[in-house]
Design an enzyme around this catalytic site. Structure first.
Site, mmCIF file in Angstrom:
data_model
loop_
_atom_site.group_PDB
_atom_site.id
_atom_site.type_symbol
_atom_site.label_atom_id
_atom_site.label_comp_id
_atom_site.label_asym_id
_atom_site.label_seq_id
_atom_site.Cartn_x
_atom_site.Cartn_y
_atom_site.Cartn_z
ATOM 1 N N LYS A 156 0.814 -1.217 0.000
ATOM 2 C CA LYS A 156 0.000 0.000 0.000
ATOM 3 C C LYS A 156 0.854 1.277 0.000
ATOM 4 C CE LYS A 156 -4.068 -2.087 0.264
ATOM 5 N NZ LYS A 156 -5.093 -1.968 -0.802
ATOM 6 N N GLU A 209 -9.831 5.905 3.216
ATOM 7 C CA GLU A 209 -10.626 4.810 3.752
ATOM 8 C C GLU A 209 -9.664 3.657 3.992
ATOM 9 O OE1 GLU A 209 -10.107 5.083 0.568
ATOM 10 O OE2 GLU A 209 -9.611 3.010 0.054
ATOM 11 N N SER A 230 1.641 -9.753 -0.875
ATOM 12 C CA SER A 230 1.305 -8.327 -0.779
ATOM 13 C C SER A 230 1.558 -7.720 0.595
ATOM 14 C CB SER A 230 -0.152 -8.113 -1.182
ATOM 15 O OG SER A 230 -1.020 -8.871 -0.354
HETATM 16 C C1 LIG Z 1 -1.627 -7.002 2.485
HETATM 17 C C2 LIG Z 1 -2.798 -6.680 1.653
HETATM 18 N N1 LIG Z 1 -2.988 -7.313 0.497
HETATM 19 C C3 LIG Z 1 -4.051 -7.057 -0.287
HETATM 20 C C4 LIG Z 1 -5.016 -6.135 0.079
HETATM 21 C C5 LIG Z 1 -6.208 -5.943 -0.811
HETATM 22 O O1 LIG Z 1 -6.158 -4.754 -1.566
HETATM 23 P P1 LIG Z 1 -5.793 -4.767 -3.087
HETATM 24 O O2 LIG Z 1 -6.681 -5.764 -3.760
HETATM 25 O O3 LIG Z 1 -6.073 -3.372 -3.528
HETATM 26 O O4 LIG Z 1 -4.378 -5.115 -3.230
HETATM 27 C C6 LIG Z 1 -4.849 -5.429 1.265
HETATM 28 C C7 LIG Z 1 -5.855 -4.418 1.670
HETATM 29 O O5 LIG Z 1 -5.986 -4.002 2.747
HETATM 30 C C8 LIG Z 1 -3.719 -5.718 2.083
HETATM 31 O O6 LIG Z 1 -3.547 -5.074 3.235
#
Ligand SMILES: Cc1ncc(COP(=O)(O)O)c(C=O)c1O
Lengths: 396, 266
Positions: A89, A111, A378
């Protein structure tokens, strides 16, 4: 009558700008500022330097040998969990807060679901000296308590939202209400590739660094491109980020994994691409979870960051064109995958991320031993320990 | 001329502004909505803005959010709102402007909605999150069926967008008095009315000013300057506070007559 200025930001029929008139000029202003910034070498230099020296880029791509062995294929992990604040993020928030400063905005709102975007926004605001207010559903405030504490320490004000399902959708509603009120002074830092144009474009641009780095890393370390790239999909920003590096490589399969919650058949899930219908939510046309009468329905997922009834418009287009495929895994499968990664690799993933891992056994069986699968790791899972322990206890 | 334009002309002939009253369809229930609309019309409402409830009303404050929640809990759908329009139309010729968010419209089907709305006796559409750039799919069939499409102008709209709204309007333009959601406290209605008045002259189109107009005094402040005045949250709150449908009808009669008394001679 003069022809209308066409709104770009369409991905096939998806995307667009379905917002109140009050916000339209701000979206024009943001589009213009972004287009200027992206062509400005000084902006790029500042962004690069912050991503490198502050956020810890580039992140490694790591060959997960024990997980590979267990699954019978070759698994590579793009380590976004090693970014400052513990998730991808921050790539977006550093970019957007730099933009906000360029536009002379004096206040930032955001948000958040899992709290990762809230923490990343609060972090970038602390770094650049801007006041920050974060809207978070009351249910998420409860299940992501460590991130609420982090945001407060970072100087942000956290608004706990009790309307509707008290999760991410409702937090975004409140952020939009704040923005329509304070739009002249405030930048709304949207956390995923969702929302009205230009947000999907801007967030996609700042997250594309994930795919750009990992493509080069795969070529250097594996000597080839991956056969498949897998990412979890909430709003879709980490998936869009990693897909961006490979979208032109048509032989590379792109796979997004949504949250099936209790199971698609139960109706208690968060999988609009797999089981939703075309609609308009939060400013863009895409797939959404809704009734036959066009009312948005609550999503359900153990993972706060995936607990959202909508999805970014570019994913809708990738789905329809078949360039990417989308699947969904249940809460149970995600919890199993969470534990498997802890045990095999010594990495505690976020519950969101665990959804991508939960699809690997199926994919590994399909692709066989001589395949390379790149997974977007992620974020890290420290924030989820309490939830995971509770959920595992419930399951015995 | 459509019913809405006729209502503005009628008010103009009486040297007063047009009073537009917002009701959330299905709050507290759809039968009550018929009675409330008829009562409002009999008490001085020139136009009824009939809200179609949506689960995620991002431009509304708490009062209208709660009304939409009550209505949806009661099972209101867009199709049932059109039935309600038909029932109101059997009792009164008051113009009815359907007011809402885009998703229920998209899902219903734009052309089908236009046909069904025209058949039911509705007079036009105002869609909060459908700016001119996205509106062709609804606006063009609506105009072809003789229904109005009401564009919005906000305090942030630049000259290009203001001109666009002027060219697009078929009856009136909705002027949002302030940056904010419905039900917010009025910041400075007098100067908002002055801006609206200047725009009205510039565009050669009637404007109705809404957001933050709650009382007879507010109506008296803005109505000498602007051709139309919209009152929403105050009406919704009066209905919310009433213990029964009969009490709500009585409260709306009293409130609308009082508001109409603020429509000063121009
Ligand atoms: C570690 C992590 N992965 C994925 C997501 C999902 O968001 P996005 O689909 O935009 O990557 C989040 C959202 O809070 C997250 O914290």
């Amino acid at each position: 009558m003069q022809p209308l200025q066409s709104v770009s930001g369409r991905y096939g029929p998806y995307g667009g700008r379905y917002v109140a008139e009050t916000l339209m000029p701000a979206l024009d202003e943001l589009t213009e500022a972004f287009e200027e910034a992206r062509r400005d070498p000084a902006f790029q230099a500042e962004l690069d330097s912050l991503l490198h020296q502050y956020a810890g880029r580039e992140t490694p791509t790591y060959f997960a040998s024990r997980l590979s062995k267990e699954l019978g294929t070759r698994i590579w992990l793009k380590r976004e969990d090693l970014c400052h604040t513990g998730a991808h993020k921050v790539n977006n928030t550093i970019g957007q807060i730099l933009l906000a400063k360029r536009m002379n905005k004096t206040r930032i709102i955001a948000e958040t679901g899992a709290g990762q975007h809230g923490v990343a926004t609060a972090t970038a605001c602390a770094l650049m000296g801007l006041p920050c207010e974060v809207f978070m559903g009351a249910e998420d405030v409860r299940r992501q308590a460590p991130n609420v504490q982090r945001m407060k320490l970072l100087g942000a004000k956290v608004h706990s939202i009790t309307s509707g399902s008290a999760t991410l959708k409702d937090a975004m509603n409140e952020a939009l209400r704040d923005w329509v009120t304070n739009v002249r002074t405030t930048h709304y830092c949207v956390g995923s590739v969702a929302g009205p144009h230009p947000y999907p474009m801007i967030v996609g641009y700042f997250q594309a660094i994930i795919g750009c780095e990992s493509r080069a890393q795969m070529l250097a370390q594996a000597g080839k491109l991956p056969d498949a790239v897998v990412a979890c999909v909430g709003g879709g920003s980490n998936a869009m980020g990693i897909f961006a590096g490979f979208i032109k490589d048509e032989a590379v399969r792109l796979i997004g994994v949504e949250a099936a919650g209790d199971g698609i058949a139960t109706g208690r899930h968060a999988a609009p691409l797999c089981a939703g219908a075309v609609g308009v939510l939060h400013g863009a046309k895409s797939y959404v979870l809704q009734t036959e009468d066009g009312q948005i329905v609550e999503a359900h997922s153990v993972s706060a960051g995936l607990d959202y009834p909508g999805v970014g418009p570019e994913h809708a287009w990738l789905r329809d064109t078949g360039r990417a495929t989308y699947t969904a895994v249940t809460d149970d499968a995600a919890l199993d995958a969470f534990q498997q990664l802890c045990r095999t690799e010594g990495i505690i993933p976020a519950l969101e991320t665990s959804h991508a891992f939960a699809y690997l056994p199926t994919l590994a069986k399909e692709l066989g031993p001589d395949a390379d699968i790149l997974v977007c790791l992620s974020g890290r899972g420290d924030k989820d320990l309490e939830t995971v322990i509770e959920e595992l206890a419930e399951r015995g | 001329m459509g019913r809405i334009a006729a209502a503005f002309e009628n008010a103009r002939n009486e040297n007063r502004a047009t009073l537009v009253i917002y009701l959330c369809a299905g709050d507290p229930d759809l039968d009550a909505t018929v009675e409330l609309a008829v009562a409002a019309a009999e008490s001085g409402a020139d136009v009824i803005e009939l809200g179609v409830p949506f689960s995620d009303p991002t431009a509304d404050g708490p009062a209208i959010q709660r009304a939409a929640e009550r209505s949806l809990r009661g099972g209101t759908t867009l199709a049932k709102v059109l039935d309600t329009v038909r029932s109101i139309r059997r009792r009164t010729e008051v113009p009815i402007l359907l007011f809402g968010y885009y998703n229920p419209i998209l899902v219903y089907g734009e052309q089908k909605l236009v046909d069904d709305a025209a058949d039911s006796g509705a007079d036009g559409f105002l869609v909060v999150n459908l700016p001119p750039e996205e509106s062709a799919g609804l606006r063009e069939p609506a105009i072809a069926r003789g229904l109005d499409f009401v564009p919005l102008v906000a305090p942030t709209s630049d000259p290009r967008r203001i001109k666009q709204a002027g060219e697009m309007a078929t009856s009136f333009i909705y002027y949002v008095s302030m940056t904010g959601v419905t039900g917010s406290a009025a910041s400075d209605l007098a100067s908002a009315a002055q801006r609206a008045s200047a725009l009205q002259r510039e565009l050669g189109r009637p404007l109705a000013i809404g957001f933050g107009v709650k009382t007879k005094a507010d109506v008296a402040t803005v109505s000498p300057q602007v051709e139309g005045v919209v009152v929403g949250s105050a009406v919704v709150q009066a209905i919310e506070a009433a213990p029964s449908t009969e009490a709500a009808v009585t409260a709306v009669r009293a409130l609308v007559s009082d508001l109409a008394g603020g429509l000063s001679r121009r």
